[in-house]
Scaffold this active site. Structure first.
Site, short mmCIF file in Angstrom:
data_model
loop_
_atom_site.label_atom_id
_atom_site.label_comp_id
_atom_site.label_asym_id
_atom_site.label_seq_id
_atom_site.Cartn_x
_atom_site.Cartn_y
_atom_site.Cartn_z
N ASP A 1 51.03 65.64 39.45
CA ASP A 1 50.40 66.20 38.25
C ASP A 1 50.94 67.60 38.00
OD1 ASP A 1 49.26 67.61 40.32
OD2 ASP A 1 47.19 67.10 39.85
N ASP B 1 47.18 64.83 49.30
CA ASP B 1 47.05 65.10 47.87
C ASP B 1 45.72 65.80 47.58
OD1 ASP B 1 48.06 64.26 44.96
OD2 ASP B 1 45.91 63.94 45.04
#
Length: 305
Positions: free
Chosen positions: A214, A282
């Protein structure tokens, strides 16, 4: 997920604007005794009832989980908590037939947001797509997607990306197709986190999931010295200038992040003698990033993250 790993590695080996610094990875890993276990809902912003409605909520959430930065006041928290409140107020809010009918102003009302959302038309389009395909192929229920996958996160990602075009997150880079699949993977990761690896969140192959590439994770990896940017790219990001979706720079930022964290994971596993999940890395990196809102991140208008 082999395609995600392989094509990300392919980009990293040919990258012109982003460098994965092996010595930077080693330095970071040396400082890590163990990966801190971050509670999935550590802010208490998600809907959870331990049943099929939670699965429906998470699928709608991940269909809309992209591109907050054009509105400086908007964040993921607003989306997650807004959808939670909407569902608590009306348990039928995410029924497949209703998802197909929402307008932009109605979505804003659902989230209690006072002005147009970034990429609002795309968000509405994706809600309609999700509602239509859920009704057509899964009896209106996201839980039927999960149950059809036999506790396989890999199969879940494959089914979602096959049935829902809005989750088909891939790009062309130097003539090759690159697979990133952020929002499809994050649905599997959210299920695993929300249900604590049990019930609808039990996956025998959760270790196959990569990080979800992202805006936040590349910024954190840069801060840690794992990613190095060309002077041109660094200048663009630090000036808050936009980077085009599908551009070499944008694909490299995301693919190199996936590749770098895979290398981190392998090194931590070797050091500790224990398997480390990319999904855990993550969540750790992302939670670190959202606590440092001043970190400069790349800005791309995209429905994929």
């Amino acid at each position: 997920m082999d395609d995600v790993r392989a094509t990300s590695a392919w980009v990293a080996s040919r990258s012109s604007h982003v460098l994965v610094d092996s010595s930077g990875i080693e330095k970071v890993v040396e400082t890590i005794e163990s990966i801190p276990k971050v509670d999935w809902d550590f802010e208490g912003i998600h809907y959870f009832d331990n049943g099929p409605l939670t699965v429906q909520y998470l699928f709608v959430l991940d269909a809309l989980n992209f591109c907050f930065w054009p509105d400086k006041d908007l964040s993921y928290d607003h989306l997650a908590s807004g959808l939670k409140a909407a569902l608590q107020n009306d348990k039928s809010a995410f029924d497949a037939d209703r998802l197909q009918k929402y307008t932009g102003p109605e979505l804003r009302e659902l989230l209690k947001w006072p002005r147009p959302l970034p990429l609002e038309d795309e968000r509405v389009r994706l809600l309609h797509e999700v509602g239509f395909e859920l009704e057509r192929s899964f009896e209106g229920k996201a839980v039927n997607i999960v149950e059809s996958c036999g506790k396989s996160a890999v199969k879940l990602v494959a089914v979602i990306t096959r049935h829902f075009p809005g989750f088909q997150d891939h790009s062309l880079y130097k003539g090759h197709q690159i697979f990133l699949y952020k929002r499809a993977q994050i649905f599997a990761a959210d299920l695993w986190g929300a249900f604590r690896g049990r019930g609808y969140g039990e996956f025998n192959d959760i270790g196959s999931i990569t990080i979800m590439a992202d805006y936040i994770v590349p910024a954190v990896l840069r801060q840690l010295g794992v990613l190095k940017y060309s002077s041109t790219l660094a200048g663009t990001i630090d000036a808050n200038s936009e980077i085009g979706p599908g551009s070499e720079e944008e694909v490299e930022l995301r693919a190199c992040s996936i590749y770098a964290v895979e290398k981190m994971r392998e090194l931590i596993s070797m050091k500790s003698g224990k398997q480390v999940l990319s999904v855990e890395l993550d969540l750790w990196l992302w939670s670190f990033g959202i606590q440092c809102p001043s970190l400069p991140h790349h800005r791309t208008l995209s429905i994929y993250y």
